[in-house]
Write an enzyme that holds these catalytic residues in place. Structure first.
Site, PDB file in Angstrom:
ATOM      1  N   SER A 186      41.378  -2.269 -12.500  1.00 44.25           N
ATOM      2  CA  SER A 186      40.172  -3.083 -12.730  1.00 44.25           C
ATOM      3  C   SER A 186      40.448  -4.576 -12.708  1.00 44.25           C
ATOM      4  O   SER A 186      39.792  -5.343 -13.417  1.00 44.25           O
ATOM      5  CB  SER A 186      39.483  -2.670 -14.037  1.00 44.25           C
ATOM      6  OG  SER A 186      39.076  -1.310 -13.964  1.00 44.25           O
ATOM      7  N   GLU A 198      46.526   8.460  -8.613  1.00 45.44           N
ATOM      8  CA  GLU A 198      45.600   9.445  -8.034  1.00 45.44           C
ATOM      9  C   GLU A 198      46.367  10.508  -7.243  1.00 45.44           C
ATOM     10  O   GLU A 198      45.968  11.669  -7.207  1.00 45.44           O
ATOM     11  CB  GLU A 198      44.564   8.722  -7.147  1.00 45.44           C
ATOM     12  CG  GLU A 198      43.556   7.965  -8.021  1.00 45.44           C
ATOM     13  CD  GLU A 198      43.014   6.699  -7.402  1.00 45.44           C
ATOM     14  OE1 GLU A 198      43.141   6.496  -6.186  1.00 45.44           O
ATOM     15  OE2 GLU A 198      42.455   5.885  -8.176  1.00 45.44           O
ATOM     16  N   GLU A 210      50.226   0.243 -13.258  1.00 45.25           N
ATOM     17  CA  GLU A 210      48.806   0.592 -13.232  1.00 45.25           C
ATOM     18  C   GLU A 210      48.499   1.594 -14.346  1.00 45.25           C
ATOM     19  O   GLU A 210      48.670   2.812 -14.150  1.00 45.25           O
ATOM     20  CB  GLU A 210      48.453   1.222 -11.878  1.00 45.25           C
ATOM     21  CG  GLU A 210      48.615   0.291 -10.712  1.00 45.25           C
ATOM     22  CD  GLU A 210      47.624   0.620  -9.598  1.00 45.25           C
ATOM     23  OE1 GLU A 210      46.942  -0.303  -9.156  1.00 45.25           O
ATOM     24  OE2 GLU A 210      47.521   1.793  -9.198  1.00 45.25           O
ATOM     25  N   HIS A 225      50.917   6.492  -6.330  1.00 48.99           N
ATOM     26  CA  HIS A 225      49.693   6.085  -7.035  1.00 48.99           C
ATOM     27  C   HIS A 225      49.281   7.207  -8.002  1.00 48.99           C
ATOM     28  O   HIS A 225      49.456   8.388  -7.698  1.00 48.99           O
ATOM     29  CB  HIS A 225      48.574   5.814  -6.027  1.00 48.99           C
ATOM     30  CG  HIS A 225      47.414   5.129  -6.649  1.00 48.99           C
ATOM     31  ND1 HIS A 225      46.466   5.807  -7.380  1.00 48.99           N
ATOM     32  CD2 HIS A 225      47.075   3.822  -6.712  1.00 48.99           C
ATOM     33  CE1 HIS A 225      45.574   4.933  -7.838  1.00 48.99           C
ATOM     34  NE2 HIS A 225      45.930   3.716  -7.457  1.00 48.99           N
ATOM     35  N   ASN A 277      44.195  -2.014  -2.341  1.00 50.92           N
ATOM     36  CA  ASN A 277      44.351  -0.589  -2.075  1.00 50.92           C
ATOM     37  C   ASN A 277      42.948  -0.054  -1.833  1.00 50.92           C
ATOM     38  O   ASN A 277      42.174   0.114  -2.770  1.00 50.92           O
ATOM     39  CB  ASN A 277      45.008   0.099  -3.277  1.00 50.92           C
ATOM     40  CG  ASN A 277      45.031   1.616  -3.125  1.00 50.92           C
ATOM     41  OD1 ASN A 277      44.738   2.139  -2.049  1.00 50.92           O
ATOM     42  ND2 ASN A 277      45.366   2.319  -4.192  1.00 50.92           N
ATOM     43  N   TRP A 278      42.648   0.158  -0.576  1.00 54.58           N
ATOM     44  CA  TRP A 278      41.275   0.550  -0.230  1.00 54.58           C
ATOM     45  C   TRP A 278      40.956   1.989  -0.640  1.00 54.58           C
ATOM     46  O   TRP A 278      39.811   2.398  -0.619  1.00 54.58           O
ATOM     47  CB  TRP A 278      41.055   0.392   1.284  1.00 54.58           C
ATOM     48  CG  TRP A 278      40.991  -1.028   1.760  1.00 54.58           C
ATOM     49  CD1 TRP A 278      41.265  -2.175   1.043  1.00 54.58           C
ATOM     50  CD2 TRP A 278      40.607  -1.466   3.069  1.00 54.58           C
ATOM     51  NE1 TRP A 278      41.082  -3.283   1.827  1.00 54.58           N
ATOM     52  CE2 TRP A 278      40.673  -2.882   3.082  1.00 54.58           C
ATOM     53  CE3 TRP A 278      40.220  -0.806   4.239  1.00 54.58           C
ATOM     54  CZ2 TRP A 278      40.370  -3.644   4.220  1.00 54.58           C
ATOM     55  CZ3 TRP A 278      39.913  -1.557   5.364  1.00 54.58           C
ATOM     56  CH2 TRP A 278      39.981  -2.963   5.349  1.00 54.58           C
ATOM     57  N   LYS A 279      41.977   2.787  -0.941  1.00 54.74           N
ATOM     58  CA  LYS A 279      41.799   4.208  -1.278  1.00 54.74           C
ATOM     59  C   LYS A 279      41.060   4.917  -0.126  1.00 54.74           C
ATOM     60  O   LYS A 279      41.243   4.541   1.026  1.00 54.74           O
ATOM     61  CB  LYS A 279      41.098   4.349  -2.624  1.00 54.74           C
ATOM     62  CG  LYS A 279      41.810   3.512  -3.709  1.00 54.74           C
ATOM     63  CD  LYS A 279      41.386   3.813  -5.093  1.00 54.74           C
ATOM     64  CE  LYS A 279      42.184   2.949  -6.068  1.00 54.74           C
ATOM     65  NZ  LYS A 279      41.889   3.247  -7.456  1.00 54.74           N
ATOM     66  N   GLY A 326      41.937  -2.250  -6.399  1.00 56.70           N
ATOM     67  CA  GLY A 326      41.140  -1.200  -5.778  1.00 56.70           C
ATOM     68  C   GLY A 326      39.762  -1.728  -5.419  1.00 56.70           C
ATOM     69  O   GLY A 326      39.572  -2.402  -4.406  1.00 56.70           O
ATOM     70  N   GLY A 327      38.793  -1.444  -6.267  1.00 60.86           N
ATOM     71  CA  GLY A 327      37.385  -1.761  -5.990  1.00 60.86           C
ATOM     72  C   GLY A 327      37.149  -3.180  -5.478  1.00 60.86           C
ATOM     73  O   GLY A 327      36.424  -3.376  -4.494  1.00 60.86           O
ATOM     74  N   GLY A 330      39.700   1.968 -12.024  1.00 54.09           N
ATOM     75  CA  GLY A 330      38.335   2.343 -11.647  1.00 54.09           C
ATOM     76  C   GLY A 330      37.396   2.501 -12.823  1.00 54.09           C
ATOM     77  O   GLY A 330      36.296   3.030 -12.677  1.00 54.09           O
TER      78      GLY A 330
HETATM   79  P1  13P Z   1      40.628  -0.505  -9.407  1.00 52.81           P
HETATM   80  O1  13P Z   1      40.949  -1.951  -9.122  1.00 52.81           O
HETATM   81  O2  13P Z   1      39.433  -0.004  -8.657  1.00 52.81           O
HETATM   82  O3  13P Z   1      40.586  -0.221 -10.872  1.00 52.81           O
HETATM   83  O4  13P Z   1      41.857   0.350  -8.825  1.00 52.81           O
HETATM   84  C1  13P Z   1      43.131  -0.057  -9.136  1.00 52.81           C
HETATM   85  C2  13P Z   1      44.071   0.739  -8.333  1.00 52.81           C
HETATM   86  O5  13P Z   1      44.190   1.926  -8.509  1.00 52.81           O
HETATM   87  C3  13P Z   1      44.836   0.043  -7.295  1.00 52.81           C
HETATM   88  O6  13P Z   1      45.820   0.858  -6.773  1.00 52.81           O
END
Ligand code: 13P
Length: 256
Positions: free
Chosen positions: A216, A100, A170, A98, A13-15, A237-238, A176
């Site tokens: 994470s 966020e 999640e 998500h 998930n590149w956000k 994510g990251g 994050g």
């Molecule tokens: P991180 O891997 O950066 O913690 O993000 C997880 C995430 O929100 C994937 O959707």
């Protein structure tokens, strides 16, 4: 159906990261890095990167997803993107609900349900995100909360539609933050998700469901998390923004 027979799905998930130019570079690095994957590899990218991602990944084992979808087919919804628009581009997956989006964009369990159903009706596979905050975990309501999120997200979906659904657990406190859930915590909630799906759709449907962990997940902890019996993949994510790290996670899914 046990873990060995379920589809493991590693999704990035590149956000809100990567311009189309940067996306092209990352995908060029990803293609050779994940070409031997034994699991489904998905990259969920910003809307502005979708055309590039679909074009670049043609003929490869990388599947493309969006990060959100609107529930109406078309109309006066300035700034929104419909499921048909995504399908027409060649997009296969979409992240829905998500945390966020729940936190910053007023997403609710009800809109998660509407978006997921619109995605399915158009032929997209929704990756539905659920998970608790730190306060909720400390208050001991994680399981109840996640059960409720799952039940409302799936409300009105047929068993046939469920076959195209992925649920991602999640925990918000792990996103994050570098603070990963322990493999035991991830397993406990992923198993609870499978259980509630079993109550709604029966044992066979629950056993066939892909349940991911996200929060994470990285090159170091992926193997342990993915070794758990109810953790079928990851939403990353990251670490999905670095081709080498993402490839290690993809390899870990193969072993797990
Ligand atoms: P991180 O891997 O950066 O913690 O993000 C997880 C995430 O929100 C994937 O959707």
């Amino acid at each position: 159906m046990d873990k060995q027979n379920r589809k493991a799905v590693i999704a990035g998930n590149w956000k809100m990261n990567k311009t189309a130019t940067e996306a092209a570079e990352l995908i060029d690095a990803l293609i050779p890095a994940v070409k031997d994957a034994d699991c489904e590899v998905v990259i969920c990218v910003p809307f502005t990167d979708l055309v590039t991602a679909v074009e670049k990944t043609k003929g490869t084992n990388i599947h493309v997803g969006a990060e959100n979808v609107h529930y109406e087919k078309s109309g006066a919804f300035t700034g929104e993107i419909s499921a048909d628009m995504l399908v027409d581009l060649g997009v296969e997956y979409v992240v829905v609900g998500h945390s966020e989006r729940r936190q910053y964009f007023a997403e609710t369990n009800e809109t998660v349900n509407k978006r997921s159903r619109a995605a399915l009706a158009a032929g997209l596979k929704p990756i539905i995100c659920v998970g608790e905050s730190l306060d909720q975990r400390e208050q001991g309501v994680t399981e109840e909360l996640v059960r409720m999120q799952v039940k409302i997200a799936l409300n009105g979906m047929t068993a046939e539609e469920l076959k195209n659904v992925i649920i991602a657990y999640e925990p918000i406190w792990a996103i994050g933050t570098g603070k990963t859930a322990t493999a035991e915590q991830a397993e406990e909630v992923c198993a609870a998700i499978r259980k509630v799906v079993g109550e709604l759709y029966g044992e066979e449907a629950a056993k066939a469901l892909t349940v991911q962990y996200g929060g994470s997940m990285n090159a170091k902890n992926a193997e342990e998390l993915l070794s758990k019996p109810d953790v079928d993949g990851g939403l990353i994510g990251g670490a999905s923004l670095k081709a080498d790290q993402f490839a290690v996670i993809v390899d870990a899914a193969t072993k797990g």
